[in-house]
Design a protein around this motif. Structure first.
Motif, PDB file in Angstrom:
ATOM      1  N   ASN A 134       0.758  -1.200  -0.017  1.00  0.00           N
ATOM      2  CA  ASN A 134       0.015  -0.031   0.088  1.00  0.00           C
ATOM      3  C   ASN A 134       1.046   1.338  -0.048  1.00  0.00           C
ATOM      4  O   ASN A 134       2.094   1.159  -0.209  1.00  0.00           O
ATOM      5  N   LEU A 135       0.269   2.575   0.127  1.00  0.00           N
ATOM      6  CA  LEU A 135       1.094   3.772   0.292  1.00  0.00           C
ATOM      7  C   LEU A 135       2.304   3.644   1.183  1.00  0.00           C
ATOM      8  O   LEU A 135       2.914   4.398   0.756  1.00  0.00           O
ATOM      9  N   GLN A 136       2.410   2.978   2.019  1.00  0.00           N
ATOM     10  CA  GLN A 136       3.477   2.668   2.982  1.00  0.00           C
ATOM     11  C   GLN A 136       3.901   1.184   3.125  1.00  0.00           C
ATOM     12  O   GLN A 136       4.686   0.989   3.844  1.00  0.00           O
ATOM     13  N   TYR A 159      -4.597   2.326  -1.078  1.00  0.00           N
ATOM     14  CA  TYR A 159      -3.935   2.278  -2.520  1.00  0.00           C
ATOM     15  C   TYR A 159      -4.453   3.501  -3.212  1.00  0.00           C
ATOM     16  O   TYR A 159      -5.696   3.460  -3.464  1.00  0.00           O
ATOM     17  N   THR A 160      -3.612   4.396  -3.468  1.00  0.00           N
ATOM     18  CA  THR A 160      -3.981   5.623  -4.466  1.00  0.00           C
ATOM     19  C   THR A 160      -3.729   5.179  -5.948  1.00  0.00           C
ATOM     20  O   THR A 160      -2.467   4.760  -6.040  1.00  0.00           O
ATOM     21  N   THR A 161      -4.670   4.971  -6.748  1.00  0.00           N
ATOM     22  CA  THR A 161      -4.398   4.106  -7.985  1.00  0.00           C
ATOM     23  C   THR A 161      -4.349   5.041  -9.103  1.00  0.00           C
ATOM     24  O   THR A 161      -4.578   4.690 -10.347  1.00  0.00           O
ATOM     25  N   ASN A 162      -4.164   6.446  -9.023  1.00  0.00           N
ATOM     26  CA  ASN A 162      -4.019   7.376 -10.180  1.00  0.00           C
ATOM     27  C   ASN A 162      -2.375   7.617 -10.347  1.00  0.00           C
ATOM     28  O   ASN A 162      -2.112   8.597 -10.985  1.00  0.00           O
ATOM     29  N   ILE A 163      -1.611   6.887  -9.755  1.00  0.00           N
ATOM     30  CA  ILE A 163      -0.073   6.818  -9.968  1.00  0.00           C
ATOM     31  C   ILE A 163       0.425   5.923  -8.776  1.00  0.00           C
ATOM     32  O   ILE A 163       1.222   5.102  -9.242  1.00  0.00           O
ATOM     33  N   ASN A 164       0.310   6.209  -7.521  1.00  0.00           N
ATOM     34  CA  ASN A 164       0.983   5.551  -6.486  1.00  0.00           C
ATOM     35  C   ASN A 164       1.041   4.125  -6.369  1.00  0.00           C
ATOM     36  O   ASN A 164       2.055   3.269  -6.041  1.00  0.00           O
ATOM     37  N   ALA A 165      -0.151   3.374  -6.487  1.00  0.00           N
ATOM     38  CA  ALA A 165      -0.114   1.903  -6.331  1.00  0.00           C
ATOM     39  C   ALA A 165       0.632   1.247  -7.457  1.00  0.00           C
ATOM     40  O   ALA A 165       1.484   0.198  -7.278  1.00  0.00           O
ATOM     41  N   PRO A 183      -5.169  13.675 -13.121  1.00  0.00           N
ATOM     42  CA  PRO A 183      -5.064  13.452 -11.668  1.00  0.00           C
ATOM     43  C   PRO A 183      -4.736  14.791 -10.683  1.00  0.00           C
ATOM     44  O   PRO A 183      -3.526  15.175 -11.002  1.00  0.00           O
ATOM     45  N   GLU A 184      -5.851  15.031  -9.865  1.00  0.00           N
ATOM     46  CA  GLU A 184      -5.779  16.221  -8.924  1.00  0.00           C
ATOM     47  C   GLU A 184      -5.304  17.332  -9.462  1.00  0.00           C
ATOM     48  O   GLU A 184      -4.676  18.086  -8.603  1.00  0.00           O
ATOM     49  N   HIS A 185      -5.528  17.709 -10.645  1.00  0.00           N
ATOM     50  CA  HIS A 185      -5.160  19.138 -11.424  1.00  0.00           C
ATOM     51  C   HIS A 185      -6.200  19.486 -12.316  1.00  0.00           C
ATOM     52  O   HIS A 185      -6.675  18.932 -13.042  1.00  0.00           O
ATOM     53  N   HIS A 192       3.094  21.608 -10.859  1.00  0.00           N
ATOM     54  CA  HIS A 192       2.334  20.713 -10.249  1.00  0.00           C
ATOM     55  C   HIS A 192       3.069  19.635  -9.930  1.00  0.00           C
ATOM     56  O   HIS A 192       3.797  18.988 -10.914  1.00  0.00           O
ATOM     57  N   ARG A 193       2.799  18.607  -8.699  1.00  0.00           N
ATOM     58  CA  ARG A 193       3.799  17.424  -8.676  1.00  0.00           C
ATOM     59  C   ARG A 193       3.360  16.313  -9.631  1.00  0.00           C
ATOM     60  O   ARG A 193       3.957  15.665 -10.162  1.00  0.00           O
ATOM     61  N   HIS A 194       1.861  16.272 -10.197  1.00  0.00           N
ATOM     62  CA  HIS A 194       1.467  15.194 -11.175  1.00  0.00           C
ATOM     63  C   HIS A 194       1.788  15.688 -12.485  1.00  0.00           C
ATOM     64  O   HIS A 194       2.041  16.793 -12.841  1.00  0.00           O
ATOM     65  N   VAL A 195       2.369  14.618 -13.366  1.00  0.00           N
ATOM     66  CA  VAL A 195       2.841  15.080 -14.712  1.00  0.00           C
ATOM     67  C   VAL A 195       2.063  13.836 -15.476  1.00  0.00           C
ATOM     68  O   VAL A 195       2.726  13.216 -16.556  1.00  0.00           O
ATOM     69  N   GLY A 238       8.268  12.966  -3.313  1.00  0.00           N
ATOM     70  CA  GLY A 238       9.201  12.041  -3.503  1.00  0.00           C
ATOM     71  C   GLY A 238       8.787  11.326  -4.811  1.00  0.00           C
ATOM     72  O   GLY A 238       9.434  10.985  -5.568  1.00  0.00           O
ATOM     73  N   TRP A 239       7.524  10.802  -4.730  1.00  0.00           N
ATOM     74  CA  TRP A 239       7.140  10.202  -5.928  1.00  0.00           C
ATOM     75  C   TRP A 239       7.142  10.774  -7.211  1.00  0.00           C
ATOM     76  O   TRP A 239       7.227  10.281  -8.138  1.00  0.00           O
ATOM     77  N   SER A 240       6.803  12.150  -7.178  1.00  0.00           N
ATOM     78  CA  SER A 240       6.919  12.878  -8.496  1.00  0.00           C
ATOM     79  C   SER A 240       8.336  13.022  -8.987  1.00  0.00           C
ATOM     80  O   SER A 240       8.607  12.731 -10.223  1.00  0.00           O
ATOM     81  N   ALA A 295      10.455  10.311   1.074  1.00  0.00           N
ATOM     82  CA  ALA A 295       9.742  11.509   1.773  1.00  0.00           C
ATOM     83  C   ALA A 295       9.068  12.207   0.920  1.00  0.00           C
ATOM     84  O   ALA A 295       9.476  12.937   0.036  1.00  0.00           O
ATOM     85  N   HIS A 296       7.579  12.014   0.750  1.00  0.00           N
ATOM     86  CA  HIS A 296       6.661  12.717   0.116  1.00  0.00           C
ATOM     87  C   HIS A 296       7.021  14.141   0.132  1.00  0.00           C
ATOM     88  O   HIS A 296       6.855  15.032  -0.927  1.00  0.00           O
ATOM     89  N   PRO A 297       7.162  14.679   1.393  1.00  0.00           N
ATOM     90  CA  PRO A 297       7.019  14.204   2.467  1.00  0.00           C
ATOM     91  C   PRO A 297       5.341  14.193   3.042  1.00  0.00           C
ATOM     92  O   PRO A 297       4.643  15.052   2.341  1.00  0.00           O
ATOM     93  N   PHE A 301       6.209  10.178   4.781  1.00  0.00           N
ATOM     94  CA  PHE A 301       6.623   8.737   4.063  1.00  0.00           C
ATOM     95  C   PHE A 301       5.763   8.220   3.401  1.00  0.00           C
ATOM     96  O   PHE A 301       4.369   8.245   3.697  1.00  0.00           O
ATOM     97  N   GLN A 302       5.940   8.147   2.002  1.00  0.00           N
ATOM     98  CA  GLN A 302       5.241   7.320   1.154  1.00  0.00           C
ATOM     99  C   GLN A 302       6.191   6.306   0.291  1.00  0.00           C
ATOM    100  O   GLN A 302       7.086   6.811  -0.146  1.00  0.00           O
ATOM    101  N   ILE A 303       5.897   5.224   0.192  1.00  0.00           N
ATOM    102  CA  ILE A 303       6.937   4.176  -0.197  1.00  0.00           C
ATOM    103  C   ILE A 303       7.118   4.206  -1.793  1.00  0.00           C
ATOM    104  O   ILE A 303       8.308   3.719  -2.353  1.00  0.00           O
TER     105      ILE A 303
HETATM  106  C1  FUC Z   1      -2.161  11.467  -4.621  1.00  0.00           C
HETATM  107  C2  FUC Z   1      -0.938  12.401  -4.731  1.00  0.00           C
HETATM  108  C3  FUC Z   1      -0.653  12.929  -3.260  1.00  0.00           C
HETATM  109  C4  FUC Z   1      -0.356  11.670  -2.451  1.00  0.00           C
HETATM  110  C5  FUC Z   1      -1.428  10.756  -2.152  1.00  0.00           C
HETATM  111  C6  FUC Z   1      -1.197   9.629  -1.736  1.00  0.00           C
HETATM  112  O1  FUC Z   1      -3.339  12.131  -4.022  1.00  0.00           O
HETATM  113  O2  FUC Z   1      -1.595  13.609  -5.344  1.00  0.00           O
HETATM  114  O3  FUC Z   1       0.537  13.726  -3.695  1.00  0.00           O
HETATM  115  O4  FUC Z   1       0.897  10.963  -3.185  1.00  0.00           O
HETATM  116  O5  FUC Z   1      -1.966  10.396  -3.700  1.00  0.00           O
END
Ligand code: FUC
Length: 774
Positions: A357-359, A374-380, A506-508, A578-581, A617-619, A668-670, A672-674
């Protein structure tokens, strides 16, 4: 027995005494510190995919903060919003008329998940070990050895040297801490178990502690037990804790479980599962547990070896290395980060457990950032970027099961929210596999999370060429995901093209029709699904329909600033960082845009230049792979160095500031986010080998900071495995092998060659890609 143990202790100590003449520790595989962890992001993670601990290495008291990956607030539930689909045409109409705020307001009221928020991943317990008199320790060292997956501390108290070793075993499903004194009878102390969940109880029984409880919010039952085995001393009950006296060695075996069986079934017996794990593991002694764990871990971890050279501050403790402003002279710190990503994936995602998951699996908060969901617009998805290329394909099993489960719940969301066939996942899911749009209509309504997940199934096929996986597992999921978009794409009245929506980039930029990212993903989904249908010889007419519709989807567009447009309209702001690309998805991890379409590639590059070299961090992690696909190794390296920006956890909990890396090398997102950890590993792979356009490109984005190096075990699409080395920035030699054999086209700079391999065979080639005489 004692001899074996003394030898083992010596092995652990080896890095301490390493001199030119003695064992040379590999500081690209060891994190180490001169002091115990004060805060959580200094503690060191161990995990077997399911059961994890953050090891603090304390002296007055050791703390193992324990997680089990099925602990969530809430209960099985349906998140859909009855009647939502009725409002879809009106939301679309408002958006098409440019009435974004009205559309968002209507969607907020009628179209969102019920309830609006999903549940949170939870901490389970803490194991506390207070060893008498150890606060006066000297000569302290704490480390995490990534190659053996063991955290250890060692130090002296008076004349006696102590070693504590901790690991979480996948084969035996328990966590083990072993405490060893070099002098007989010197281990004395007290062991307790607590939990941050309210109302737990602890029972001591002989040499065991049993904690049982329920997740405070939702009531999921869980249990944790520890058995304490003392050699040469005694273990006695003292209230709710155990007292150890006069032992030479103590082994604590920790088991944990919950009642969670599946997202829709929590009828398991947590205590029975724990008793079973404990009983089976207790039949083995410490050395056996250790060896079984090490064998299991080495089989995965040792597949890939990276050497970027050593230099600069490599001899310093990890936190001191990280604190140096310019880290470009310490290439083995990048290697350490690369190895750490592989280590963390093994430790957080194994067969039969929950996807990372996110961590990952490590969380000590009752209210974690973003619920540690589980954020599924990039992170997961990012979590699994290294899984194929960095040779850990087994870690995908947990992800693929998650995908299958959100496909089940996503069918209902497709029906209730869109009156559509197939399945859909929006931008988050949780332990109960919510798939409806959450949080806020301005960013929660994003229907392409599941389609993106399908890329992972398709990539697994491309890397393995496993046709039965494609036919039985991947294709049915991809087909159903495609069916959803076949039914929900609409014609844009302005351009006549097919567009998705309501959605968002995503988020923008809020709720819109037709964000570029959606179209890149859906074009990809239709391409993979049609290709898969042909490979598995099914659904000819459906595949043809996908081909036809794909050609109608709104294309990528170049805007007035030379940028790739993020939206249908040319409204990007070049000053926006913005962090999302998201609109660059088509460059990485997608393949919608490659150097085969140079204008679009240049526009995408321009967009990334506008977004800048900073970010969360993830960006940053994403930008490494993007610059690698733009074939700019130095820029990719610059971003990697930015990701190694030293971030200290603020004890007051503030999460302000740029992205980077904590002392324990957690991203570090910050906070923490893995995901950033995994993206860094994947990004380094992408700098060294790329295989998405059909051929295998060697050293496509080698930075000048790594003139000499070698890597072995990287995988390429088509079923190849590579071993390569380079010198003075140029390829020196490469070996390509394949379990399944086949034809591989290798490319490096201007040179190209074709290699035909029998299964299980390999070919060695020189700098010019000509076969080497051996
Ligand atoms: C999305 C990102 C945030 C963060 C979150 C868990 O919402 O825009 O930066 O990573 O997921």
């Amino acid at each position: 027995m004692k001899l074996i143990r003394a030898f083992f202790a010596l092995c652990l100590l080896a890095p301490l005494f390493a001199t030119a003449a003695a064992v040379h520790p590999d500081y690209s595989k060891i994190l180490w510190y001169r002091q115990p962890a004060q805060v959580w992001t200094e503690a060191l993670p161990v995990g077997n995919g399911r059961l994890g601990a953050m090891v603090f290495g304390g002296l007055a008291e050791e703390r193992l903060q324990l997680n089990e990956d099925t602990l969530w607030t809430g209960q099985p539930r349906d998140y859909t919003h009855e009647g939502a689909a009725k409002h879809l045409p009106e939301i679309r109409r408002l958006l098409t008329e440019g009435k974004q705020k009205e559309a968002e307001a209507l969607a907020m009221e009628k179209f969102m998940s019920k309830p609006l928020r999903q549940e949170m991943y939870q901490p389970m317990a803490d194991l506390w070990i207070a060893l008498t008199g150890h606060e006066a320790a000297t000569d302290y060292r704490r480390q995490l050895d990534l190659s053996s997956a063991m955290a250890s501390v060692n130090y002296r108290v008076g004349e006696t040297r102590f070693t504590r070793t901790t690991f979480s075993s996948f084969p035996d499903q328990v966590l083990v801490q072993h405490i060893f004194a070099e002098e007989p009878g010197k281990v004395n102390g007290r062991i307790r178990l607590t939990s941050p969940q309210e109302g737990f109880t602890v029972k001591a029984e002989k040499n065991e502690l049993h904690l049982t409880g329920k997740v405070s919010n939702g009531g999921l039952p869980f249990a944790v037990s520890v058995r304490v085995i003392a050699e040469g001393g005694t273990v006695e009950i003292n209230g709710e804790s155990l007292e150890v006296s006069g032992a030479t060695a103590v082994t604590c075996i920790v088991a944990g479980a919950s009642a969670y069986k599946r997202y829709d079934d929590i009828s398991g017996d947590a205590s029975a599962r724990v008793a079973d794990y404990l009983k089976r593991a207790s039949a083995l002694n410490f050395d056996e547990l250790r060896k079984r764990h090490a064998r299991d871990h080495h089989a995965l971890f040792d597949r890939v070896r990276l050497d970027l050279g050593a230099g600069g501050s490599w001899r310093l403790p990890t936190d001191e290395r990280l604190a140096i402003a310019d880290k470009s002279g310490d290439p083995s710190l990048a290697t350490l980060l690369f190895n750490y990503g592989r280590y963390l994936l093994i430790a957080s995602s194994r067969e039969g457990d929950q996807a990372a998951n996110l961590q990952g699996i490590w969380n000590h908060h009752l209210v974690p950032p973003w619920g540690s969901k589980y954020t599924t617009n990039i992170n997961a998805q990012m979590n699994y970027w290294p899984s194929e290329v960095a040779n850990l394909t087994e870690t995908n099993e947990a992800l693929f099961r998650l995908i299958d489960e959100v496909r089940e719940t996503g069918r209902r969301t497709a029906k209730v929210h869109y009156d559509a066939p197939g399945w859909v996942l929006h931008h988050n899911t949780d332990g109960w596999r919510g798939t409806a749009p959450i949080n806020n209509s301005n960013h929660g309504i994003w229907p392409t999370g599941g389609a993106w997940f399908c890329l992972h199934l398709w990539e697994h096929y491309r890397f393995s060429r496993d046709k039965s996986f494609l036919a039985e597992v991947a294709y049915p999921v991809m087909k159903e995901a495609s069916e959803f978009f076949v039914a929900t794409l609409v014609t844009d009245p302005k351009s006549g093209k097919l567009i998705s929506g309501p959605s968002n980039s995503p988020e923008h930029g809020g709720l819109v029709m037709g964000p570029t990212m959606d179209h890149q993903i859906i074009r990809g989904l239709f391409t993979w699904t049609a290709e898969a249908a042909r490979i598995v010889k099914k659904d000819e007419a459906f595949a043809a329909k996908l081909d036809a519709m794909r050609a109608q989807i709104a294309p990528n567009q170049i805007g007035k600033h030379g940028q790739l447009q993020e939206w249908l309209e040319d409204r990007d702001d070049p000053a926006d960082v913005h962090r999302h690309v998201s609109h660059l998805w088509g460059v990485f991890p997608g393949e919608d845009i490659t150097w085969k379409t140079p204008e679009l590639m240049r526009a995408a590059r321009q967009s990334l230049l506008y977004r800048g070299d900073g970010g969360t961090g993830w960006s940053l992690g994403w930008k490494i792979s993007l610059w690698a696909r733009f074939l700019d190794g130095d820029h990719a390296h610059k971003i990697l160095m930015n990701q190694l920006n030293f971030v200290r956890e603020d004890p007051a909990g503030s999460n302000k500031g740029p992205g980077g890396t904590y002392p324990n090398l957690f991203d570090a997102h910050p906070p923490f986010q893995i995901d950033g950890n995994f993206a860094a590993t994947a990004g380094i792979c992408e700098m060294l080998v790329q295989s998405h356009t059909g051929d295998i490109v060697l050293l496509p984005a080698l930075p000048s900071a790594w003139p000499t190096g070698a890597i072995s075990g990287l995988r390429a699409r088509g079923g190849a495995e590579l071993k390569l080395s380079w010198e003075h920035g140029k390829l020196k030699e490469v070996s390509v092998s394949s379990a399944i054999g086949g034809k591989f086209i290798l490319r490096c700079g201007e040179q190209t060659t074709e290699v035909l391999l029998e299964p299980q065979k390999n070919a060695m080639l020189g700098a010019d890609l000509k076969p080497l005489k051996i």
